[in-house]
Scaffold this active site. Sequence first.
Site, mmCIF file in Angstrom:
data_model
loop_
_atom_site.group_PDB
_atom_site.id
_atom_site.type_symbol
_atom_site.label_atom_id
_atom_site.label_comp_id
_atom_site.label_asym_id
_atom_site.label_seq_id
_atom_site.Cartn_x
_atom_site.Cartn_y
_atom_site.Cartn_z
ATOM 1 N N LYS B 78 0.839 -1.081 0.140
ATOM 2 C CA LYS B 78 0.054 -0.110 -0.132
ATOM 3 C C LYS B 78 0.855 1.229 0.174
ATOM 4 C CE LYS B 78 -3.954 1.973 2.630
ATOM 5 N NZ LYS B 78 -4.787 1.682 3.751
ATOM 6 N N SER B 153 -9.712 1.528 2.730
ATOM 7 C CA SER B 153 -8.611 2.522 1.834
ATOM 8 C C SER B 153 -7.779 1.518 1.002
ATOM 9 C CB SER B 153 -8.191 3.494 2.500
ATOM 10 O OG SER B 153 -7.469 2.989 3.634
ATOM 11 N N SER B 177 -10.011 -0.489 6.883
ATOM 12 C CA SER B 177 -9.404 -0.545 5.803
ATOM 13 C C SER B 177 -8.551 -1.727 5.094
ATOM 14 C CB SER B 177 -8.466 0.696 5.607
ATOM 15 O OG SER B 177 -9.021 1.933 5.485
#
Lengths: 95, 477
Positions: B78, B153, B177
């Site tokens: 990420k 996210s 997330s």
Amino acid sequence: MEKNNLIKKEDVEYLANLARISLTEDEKEDLVKELGKIIEYVSQLSKVETKVTTGDISITNVFREDKVKNSTNTEEMISGAPDKEDNFFKVPRII
Amino acid sequence: MDILNLKLWELKTLIERKEISSVEITEKVISEIENRDKEIHSYLSVNPCAVKEAEEIDKKITRGEHIGLLGGIPVAIKDNICVKEMPATCASKILEGFFPPYNATVIDKIKNQGAIIIGKTNMDEFAFGSSTENSSFGPTKNPIDLQRVPGGSSGGSAAAVSANLCFAALGSDTGGSIRQPASFCGVVGLKPTYGRVSRYGLIAFASSLDQIGPITKDVRDTAIMMNVICGRDENDSTSVDITVPDYTGFLNREAKGLKIGIPDEYFIEGIDRGVKDKIIEVVEKMEDTGMVVKKISLPHTRYGIAVYYILGTAEASSNLARFDGVRYGYRTNDYMDLYQMYANTREEGFGKEVKRRIILGTFVLSSGYYEAYYLKAQRVCSLIKKDFTEAFKEVDVIITPTSPELPFKFGEKAEPLKMYLSDIFTVNVNLAGLPAISIPAGFVDNLPVGLQIIAPHFREDRLIEVASFIENCIKGA
């Protein structure tokens, strides 16, 4: 104007100043509406009965030896700065 | 057989047996990203040195050296986790051009075990969102249905795993997330206990809630990733020195006799009928296999979102103060003095949702409101924690849906509060600091449903045990 008066335009301007964000007039208007709704929603917490109970988690201090160690070198740390001179970050005149 | 479909552990065996080289698989993943990721947009950048790094692993294999638990395997990261000499944008314009001068601890750990960092994945800007629509570089699409969001996210990480564009990924979870996008993309995602994994090198959102965790294709792969990333780190003083067990030892056990708690508050009106029925179906199957199912109550569940958006934004507004155009990333061209430099840099560099949360966080911390909002939220938070403590006196794990809904369409939740409410079943776990995993429970209308398992603090072993058991039952059905 909006029917909820939780947040006014002046409030948004005051907060934006504290947070150091300049906002356009459109952004301010949107935020008045959106923040009003969000704050109205989170205000439901005022109805929850709570005793003074913030300190119920056992937090302990974490210590380490006070020893000098090598860290990333200055040149590398400063390499991504938008403006620099020698080994310093360069900013507009402060005083 | 397409090797890209393999699980991480299957590929690991092939590499170790020299049936495929790390270079071959790395090149294959990169060309697959070039072809298919134009449409999905799960990656923000690809590691230009990946093949070179794979060559090093192959040389080690030829020399008969140890290659580590993740030797030669392409892993995605990420874009809020720092990898030296690769961009770390947090999907924000304010960090455009920033190359971190050091690795996050989790990156050192997976690289020490031979992983090939294949690229950095898309996300909601600064992890603020539940759909990846808030990325400044355009949204990621759900590989299962391109009309729908992948969740967020960590939407890029989950989509990359689901689309076979990597063999595992790291995400971060502040209010769901990792788990919600895993659920939306039909993969496995684990949010470890607060303190289990070092956050050193994770660009902070809400420091009292953030955790890094794996997103993988199955539970075994999660166990392997957890073996690598967990443990105390002196660079993150919130990480805890508790022995990390071999999580793969908890796979394929007979979880008979374990007590599952089903909280009433997670099966309420408003939850998607199909999601609810699917989870109940799995729970009933568990009961048939000898698990004990017990109804429980977590009475303060409904306050979770309100508490989260007060505490989370308060911490975010402080953490994001560091983006001021001085030390890294973007600086405006439009300024006469220091104040304007700060304010215009932040106006131009931050997206809409980021500004909204910073202003909200500033509000709840501002004088006159601090006590009514921030302190009150902390107090209610302790009640949420207490709910779980009480529940775990009676049951071993708690099972809920991961998300109250199926993956939704782009633009469906333009209203901020509507988007915030999609975290309703995941935020309380972060507020209580607990570990939880989302695993695929099946499909409804061709869309994946995620099942969430929650365990007591530092009982990721139990999560793996139960998740593996359920995974086997679903596969066997």
